[in-house]
Motif scaffolding. Structure first.
Motif, PDB file in Angstrom:
ATOM      1  N   GLY A 163      46.441  61.412  28.796  1.00 33.07           N
ATOM      2  CA  GLY A 163      46.949  62.512  29.423  1.00 33.07           C
ATOM      3  C   GLY A 163      46.198  62.756  30.706  1.00 33.07           C
ATOM      4  N   TRP A 166      47.688  62.605  34.461  1.00 37.46           N
ATOM      5  CA  TRP A 166      48.226  63.604  34.973  1.00 37.46           C
ATOM      6  C   TRP A 166      47.476  64.465  35.923  1.00 37.46           C
ATOM      7  CZ3 TRP A 166      53.483  62.937  35.620  1.00 37.46           C
ATOM      8  CH2 TRP A 166      54.059  62.204  34.758  1.00 37.46           C
ATOM      9  N   ASN A 326      52.154  68.397  32.030  1.00 38.06           N
ATOM     10  CA  ASN A 326      52.011  67.134  31.458  1.00 38.06           C
ATOM     11  C   ASN A 326      50.485  67.091  31.102  1.00 38.06           C
ATOM     12  OD1 ASN A 326      54.366  65.188  31.330  1.00 38.06           O
ATOM     13  ND2 ASN A 326      54.648  66.294  33.064  1.00 38.06           N
ATOM     14  N   PRO A 330      48.858  67.224  25.951  1.00 37.22           N
ATOM     15  CA  PRO A 330      47.400  66.343  25.192  1.00 37.22           C
ATOM     16  C   PRO A 330      46.331  67.161  24.963  1.00 37.22           C
ATOM     17  CG  PRO A 330      48.472  64.930  26.865  1.00 37.22           C
ATOM     18  CD  PRO A 330      49.013  66.200  27.209  1.00 37.22           C
ATOM     19  N   SER A 386      54.364  64.741  26.580  1.00 30.50           N
ATOM     20  CA  SER A 386      53.259  64.145  27.252  1.00 30.50           C
ATOM     21  C   SER A 386      52.339  63.722  26.086  1.00 30.50           C
ATOM     22  CB  SER A 386      52.514  64.787  28.060  1.00 30.50           C
ATOM     23  OG  SER A 386      51.614  64.369  28.758  1.00 30.50           O
ATOM     24  N   SER A 390      51.770  60.036  25.168  1.00 26.36           N
ATOM     25  CA  SER A 390      49.964  59.631  25.091  1.00 26.36           C
ATOM     26  C   SER A 390      49.830  58.841  23.695  1.00 26.36           C
ATOM     27  CB  SER A 390      48.998  60.434  25.236  1.00 26.36           C
ATOM     28  OG  SER A 390      49.381  61.034  26.432  1.00 26.36           O
TER      29      SER A 390
END
Length: 634
Positions: A163, A166, A326, A330, A386, A390
């Motif tokens: 992640g 991002w 995003n 995660p 997201s 991932s």
């Protein structure tokens, strides 16, 4: 350093020793040295998208057109796919460290060289090479991280690292606002510095990465067990000195028949023929997320300006908000993949994001969105998506044998990017060019369907891999070779291990086997009762026997090791409470060293110990010893 001894059959506890380590500065070095490369990838993609218009201007210092920029982007993706396949195979053959140094070096050289581009052909060449370096990183880094991070933390760490792409995207979006400001930098200088920034960050990562060791798991399988032992000895000494407490005894050992090299044909056979369901799962997860992500990421700026009249100077701020959503997904949800579990969380994030993306399409159809509400809904959709995207990298790095791990990551990344990453932007581009909101909504609906396919594949074929050793999820090919030893040799090995046990240890082992067998039987009765028996996905083993760890398949071995580890934790809790008389939950967790067990494991073991009557809850989280019965209270 390497060992000169010829490969043979060895028994090692290296995987168990690595998995039982508490979190330490060593693991932070792994995260910083290996995981931060995704920041570079996010920075690369975002910066190029933001500076593309500047590079086509007559005073930019480079002679390229808008079509050339599109070609350069396509070559970057092509390089990433081919680089992943090439370096993925080399990573499995030559080792993790050699390749994660080489691929970062290639990226550094290529991205800095791009800053000096003056012609289209030069830009094409070095964008392709930059992509090849990034693609190679995906294979080398994901495999190394998973083999060095403890099993109980692997899901959360993997999702956070993937992640972090991002974070790079957010930095790139905001950074270009400054770099493209002609009041501060000349038109032919700002875009060149944007590429230079990636090189500077990459150089800093290289300094940290040099101190990351080779994967001990890769070493002992390739005949270098002495070097693997030295590395693990050093890690354990460092962690013990930092935590100032003795390390928990490691779990089960594994027997492997070492090999210097494994042919590509054998790797392909195992990946495709032995694990067809897992292959379908990996493809569905990767294609779904690649289609949706590449379509929206590459075209979000065009959607904002073309359908919501957002000015070009404001687009980077919207892109930064999209990147932040995003990134938070995660980081916020990652822990649940280790506690709630892989299968429910991956299914929920894929299907949940599909629902939100479908809602976006429906609101587009009725013209109910403004620029602000559109970006808020997109951010919410991709906050959920997201974490799922991932987890695609996490999944394929866990569910295939160690000898195929890097190549499996590379293969699914390349296929997913080639299928979803090319068709998504191309299809969305045509829909956006039409100027029709209905076609744009159709594009979002197609993306939602792609995510649904990934969620359904996880629901049917998903593997319960949370907090499990990699060797239990998918046995190494070399371990399976060792298991094919003649029955007489296996019996001799078992007899030798039993002779090493004292009468008291043998008695306790027999008692543990009895408890585990009874617990497995009770759990099987629950799993097959009522509506639970209709749950999709791989079934759990219905039986347990002491010999299954060395002889059973992956599913049975996985459950055997899990049950034995759970019993050890329950036994630790019961013995501690018996010695203390009464004990609060917090004090009990501290005395048994539950911090090293992993998220959620202490609460689960304590609840199981209470159900079996080995502990009794008094009030306000205070426990005392139970009746001593191992029978579960109905």
């Amino acid at each position: 350093m390497s060992d000169a001894a010829e490969p043979g059959t060895i028994r090692t506890r290296i995987p168990a020793r690595l998995d039982r380590l508490p979190w330490s500065r060593f693991h932070w070095r792994i995260v910083i040295g290996l995981g931060t490369v995704w920041i570079l990838d996010g920075l690369e993609v975002t910066v190029v998208g933001a500076i593309a218009a500047r590079m086509t201007q007559s005073d930019s210092g480079i002679d390229v057109t808008s079509a050339d920029i599109g070609t350069a982007a396509a070559l970057y993706v092509t390089g990433a796919c081919l680089g992943a396949l090439l370096f993925g195979q080399l990573t499995d053959r030559l080792g993790r460290k050699k390749l994660f140094i080489a691929t970062l070096g290639l990226y550094l050289v290529a991205t800095v060289a791009t800053a000096f581009a003056t012609d289209a052909w030069y830009l094409f060449l070095f964008r392709f090479l930059t992509g090849a370096g990034i693609g190679g990183e995906y294979a080398a880094i994901n495999s190394a991280i998973d083999e060095l991070i403890p099993a109980r933390n692997r899901g959360q760490v993997d999702l956070a690292i993937n992640g972090s792409y991002w974070l790079g995207a957010a930095i790139g979006s905001l950074g270009t606002v400054v770099l493209l400001n002609t009041a501060l930098l000349a038109p032919d200088l700002g875009w060149r510095l944007a590429f230079g920034i990636g090189g500077i960050l990459g150089l800093a990562i290289m300094v940290v990465r040099r101190n990351v060791p080779e994967s001990p798991r890769w070493l002992f399988i390739h005949g270098r067990e002495k070097e693997a032992e030295r590395i693990v000895d050093g890690i354990e000494a460092e962690v013990a000195a930092e935590t100032r407490r003795p390390l928990r005894p490691p779990g089960e050992s594994i027997t492997v028949r070492q090999r210097r090299a494994i042919s590509f044909r054998e790797i392909a056979r195992v990946t495709l023929a032995r694990y067809p369901n897992r292959t379908v799962l990996g493809l569905a997860l990767f294609v779904g997320q690649a289609f949706m992500y590449n379509a929206v990421t590459f075209d979000l700026g065009t959607i904002l300006s073309g359908f919501f009249n957002v000015g070009s100077g404001t687009v980077p701020y919207f892109m930064a908000a999209f990147a932040l959503g995003n990134l938070l997904g995660p980081l916020t949800l990652g822990r649940l993949f280790d506690t709630v579990g892989r299968k429910p969380m991956i299914t929920a994030t894929y299907l949940g994001s599909a629902v939100l993306i479908g809602l976006t399409a429906a609101l587009l159809l009725i013209h109910a969105l403004t620029a602000t509400t559109f970006i808020v809904l997109v951010c919410l959709s991709f906050f959920v998506a997201s974490a799922g995207a991932s987890s695609a990298y996490l999944t394929v790095s866990e569910i295939f044998p160690m000898e195929t791990r890097a190549l499996a990551i590379a293969l699914f990344y390349a296929v997913g990017t080639a299928v979803g990453g090319i068709t998504g932007p191309a299809l969305f581009g045509q829909f956006i060019h039409s100027g029709r909101t209905g076609l744009l909504a159709l594009g979002f609906l197609i993306g939602a369907v792609a995510m649904v396919m990934g969620g359904v594949a996880e629901l049917i074929f998903g593997v319960r891999a949370e907090q499990q050793s990699l060797e239990n999820i998918a046995r190494p090919l070399t371990a399976e070779e060792a298991d094919r030893e003649p029955a007489e040799q296996q019996a001799l090995r078992r007899a030798e291990r039993e002779r090493d046990l004292s009468p008291e240890d043998r008695r306790r082992a027999d008692e543990r086997d009895l408890r585990v067998r009874e617990r497995s039987s009770r759990n099987h009765d629950r799993e097959t009762a009522g509506l639970r028996r209709l749950r999709p996905g791989p079934a759990r083993s219905s039986s347990y026997s002491p010999g299954m760890i060395g002889n059973a398949g992956t599913a049975s071995r996985w459950n055997a090791v899990s049950n034995q580890e759970l019993d050890r934790e329950i036994d630790d809790i019961a013995q501690t409470v018996e010695k203390r008389g009464t004990c609060s939950k917090d004090e009990l967790a501290e005395r048994v060293g539950a911090r090293t067990w992993g998220p959620g494991r202490f609460s689960h073991a304590l609840a199981q110990a209470t159900r079996e009557g080995r502990t009794r809850r008094l009030h306000r989280g205070v426990y005392r010893s139970g009746s001593g019965s191992d029978r579960e209270r109905r």
